[in-house]
Write a protein that holds these residues in place. Structure first.
Motif, mmCIF file in Angstrom:
data_model
loop_
_atom_site.group_PDB
_atom_site.id
_atom_site.type_symbol
_atom_site.label_atom_id
_atom_site.label_comp_id
_atom_site.label_asym_id
_atom_site.label_seq_id
_atom_site.Cartn_x
_atom_site.Cartn_y
_atom_site.Cartn_z
ATOM 1 N N ASP A 1 0.829 -1.213 0.000
ATOM 2 C CA ASP A 1 0.000 0.000 0.000
ATOM 3 C C ASP A 1 0.861 1.260 0.000
ATOM 4 O OD1 ASP A 1 -2.309 -1.547 0.045
ATOM 5 O OD2 ASP A 1 -2.650 -1.276 2.199
ATOM 6 N N LYS A 2 1.919 1.268 0.796
ATOM 7 C CA LYS A 2 2.813 2.429 0.854
ATOM 8 C C LYS A 2 3.496 2.666 -0.489
ATOM 9 C CE LYS A 2 3.827 1.904 5.754
ATOM 10 N NZ LYS A 2 4.831 1.478 6.734
ATOM 11 N N VAL A 3 3.946 1.587 -1.116
ATOM 12 C CA VAL A 3 4.604 1.712 -2.418
ATOM 13 C C VAL A 3 3.617 2.254 -3.456
ATOM 14 C CG1 VAL A 3 5.686 0.438 -4.315
ATOM 15 C CG2 VAL A 3 6.366 -0.025 -1.948
ATOM 16 N N MET A 4 2.386 1.748 -3.456
ATOM 17 C CA MET A 4 1.394 2.222 -4.423
ATOM 18 C C MET A 4 1.067 3.694 -4.211
ATOM 19 S SD MET A 4 0.816 -0.153 -6.561
ATOM 20 C CE MET A 4 2.379 -0.989 -6.338
ATOM 21 N N LEU A 5 0.939 4.122 -2.963
ATOM 22 C CA LEU A 5 0.706 5.543 -2.682
ATOM 23 C C LEU A 5 1.863 6.388 -3.204
ATOM 24 C CD1 LEU A 5 -0.799 5.370 0.920
ATOM 25 C CD2 LEU A 5 -1.966 6.110 -1.172
ATOM 26 N N TYR B 1 9.456 9.065 -16.244
ATOM 27 C CA TYR B 1 8.969 8.264 -15.114
ATOM 28 C C TYR B 1 9.955 7.139 -14.796
ATOM 29 C CZ TYR B 1 6.120 4.625 -12.861
ATOM 30 O OH TYR B 1 5.657 3.643 -12.030
ATOM 31 N N ALA B 2 10.432 6.457 -15.821
ATOM 32 C CA ALA B 2 11.304 5.295 -15.622
ATOM 33 C C ALA B 2 12.602 5.643 -14.900
ATOM 34 C CB ALA B 2 11.614 4.633 -16.964
ATOM 35 N N VAL B 3 13.161 6.812 -15.165
ATOM 36 C CA VAL B 3 14.452 7.170 -14.570
ATOM 37 C C VAL B 3 14.322 8.021 -13.313
ATOM 38 C CG1 VAL B 3 15.676 6.977 -16.766
ATOM 39 C CG2 VAL B 3 14.801 9.211 -16.041
ATOM 40 N N GLU C 1 12.817 8.670 -7.310
ATOM 41 C CA GLU C 1 11.812 8.178 -6.361
ATOM 42 C C GLU C 1 11.123 6.929 -6.924
ATOM 43 O OE1 GLU C 1 7.992 9.733 -3.737
ATOM 44 O OE2 GLU C 1 8.917 11.090 -5.174
ATOM 45 N N HIS C 2 10.834 6.940 -8.237
ATOM 46 C CA HIS C 2 10.254 5.760 -8.877
ATOM 47 C C HIS C 2 11.194 4.565 -8.735
ATOM 48 C CE1 HIS C 2 10.197 3.170 -12.551
ATOM 49 N NE2 HIS C 2 8.992 2.932 -12.081
ATOM 50 N N LYS C 3 12.476 4.785 -8.971
ATOM 51 C CA LYS C 3 13.446 3.686 -8.862
ATOM 52 C C LYS C 3 13.503 3.120 -7.442
ATOM 53 C CE LYS C 3 16.612 4.393 -12.610
ATOM 54 N NZ LYS C 3 18.024 4.474 -12.943
ATOM 55 N N ALA C 4 13.468 3.991 -6.452
ATOM 56 C CA ALA C 4 13.507 3.537 -5.054
ATOM 57 C C ALA C 4 12.246 2.750 -4.707
ATOM 58 C CB ALA C 4 13.674 4.730 -4.115
ATOM 59 N N LEU C 5 11.098 3.247 -5.132
ATOM 60 C CA LEU C 5 9.851 2.533 -4.886
ATOM 61 C C LEU C 5 9.820 1.220 -5.656
ATOM 62 C CD1 LEU C 5 7.513 5.629 -5.047
ATOM 63 C CD2 LEU C 5 7.822 4.161 -3.037
ATOM 64 N N GLY C 6 10.366 1.233 -6.861
ATOM 65 C CA GLY C 6 10.437 0.011 -7.658
ATOM 66 C C GLY C 6 11.260 -1.067 -6.977
ATOM 67 N N ALA C 7 12.348 -0.674 -6.342
ATOM 68 C CA ALA C 7 13.177 -1.649 -5.617
ATOM 69 C C ALA C 7 12.392 -2.256 -4.457
ATOM 70 C CB ALA C 7 14.452 -0.978 -5.118
ATOM 71 N N ARG C 8 11.619 -1.435 -3.767
ATOM 72 C CA ARG C 8 10.783 -1.948 -2.673
ATOM 73 C C ARG C 8 9.717 -2.894 -3.216
ATOM 74 N NH1 ARG C 8 9.056 3.450 0.360
ATOM 75 N NH2 ARG C 8 7.615 2.015 1.398
ATOM 76 N N LEU C 9 9.179 -2.566 -4.375
ATOM 77 C CA LEU C 9 8.157 -3.406 -4.998
ATOM 78 C C LEU C 9 8.739 -4.750 -5.433
ATOM 79 C CD1 LEU C 9 5.203 -3.372 -5.799
ATOM 80 C CD2 LEU C 9 5.875 -2.413 -7.990
ATOM 81 N N VAL D 1 4.368 9.950 -7.524
ATOM 82 C CA VAL D 1 5.357 10.157 -8.598
ATOM 83 C C VAL D 1 4.635 10.472 -9.905
ATOM 84 C CG1 VAL D 1 7.127 9.027 -10.009
ATOM 85 C CG2 VAL D 1 7.152 8.742 -7.527
ATOM 86 N N VAL D 2 3.629 9.688 -10.228
ATOM 87 C CA VAL D 2 2.893 9.887 -11.478
ATOM 88 C C VAL D 2 2.270 11.280 -11.522
ATOM 89 C CG1 VAL D 2 0.871 9.123 -12.803
ATOM 90 C CG2 VAL D 2 2.495 7.443 -11.903
ATOM 91 N N ARG D 3 1.676 11.710 -10.436
ATOM 92 C CA ARG D 3 1.059 13.042 -10.404
ATOM 93 C C ARG D 3 2.094 14.162 -10.541
ATOM 94 N NH1 ARG D 3 -2.276 10.053 -7.218
ATOM 95 N NH2 ARG D 3 -1.125 10.364 -5.286
ATOM 96 N N ARG D 4 3.317 13.903 -10.146
ATOM 97 C CA ARG D 4 4.370 14.921 -10.183
ATOM 98 C C ARG D 4 5.023 15.055 -11.563
ATOM 99 N NH1 ARG D 4 9.392 13.706 -9.461
ATOM 100 N NH2 ARG D 4 9.141 11.885 -8.120
ATOM 101 N N ILE D 5 4.994 14.018 -12.360
ATOM 102 C CA ILE D 5 5.721 14.028 -13.636
ATOM 103 C C ILE D 5 4.818 14.545 -14.752
ATOM 104 C CG2 ILE D 5 6.828 12.565 -15.373
ATOM 105 C CD1 ILE D 5 7.891 10.871 -13.088
ATOM 106 N N PRO D 6 5.258 15.610 -15.425
ATOM 107 C CA PRO D 6 4.465 16.136 -16.546
ATOM 108 C C PRO D 6 4.270 15.061 -17.618
ATOM 109 C CG PRO D 6 6.207 17.670 -15.940
ATOM 110 C CD PRO D 6 6.468 16.399 -15.181
#
Length: 103
Positions: free
Chosen positions: A20-24, A71-73, A76-84, A29-34
């Motif tokens: 749940d934390k990772v999804m939040l 988004y891929a690079v 914060e996405h990379k850190a969350l991806g590692a947790r996922l 991240v998605v909302r922040r990236i144009p």
């Protein structure tokens, strides 16, 4: 537009609170990236009984390949991806990514 679909083969020991934390975080991240929007996450209902090995997933929309690459690079996405990945059976092998050119 590109619809980025991620399917997760969660490990039996996967911590649902951590998921749940990772999804939040990914939603933030998605909302922040144009050029990125429409983050949705949740359990696989598998109404056709075709994908029982992937009990959870998420999608997001990217305006174009450049937005998806941003988004891929994103750090914060990379850190969350590692947790996922740590929550998935077989680590990275438990993550299936599917990108669709959506019109």
């Amino acid at each position: 537009m590109i619809r980025h679909c991620v399917f997760l083969r969660l490990a039996p020991k996967a911590d649902s609170a951590e998921l749940d934390k990772v999804m939040l975080g990914l939603g933030d991240v998605v909302r922040r990236i144009p050029g990125c929007s429409g983050f949705r996450a949740g359990p696989n209902r598998d109404y056709e009984s075709k994908s029982p090995d992937y009990p959870y997933g998420f999608t997001l929309d990217a305006l174009d390949a450049e937005a998806l690459a941003t988004y891929a690079v994103d750090p914060e996405h990379k850190a969350l991806g590692a947790r996922l990945v740590a929550l998935c059976e077989g680590g990275g092998d438990g993550v299936l990514v599917f990108d669709i050119d959506a019109v």
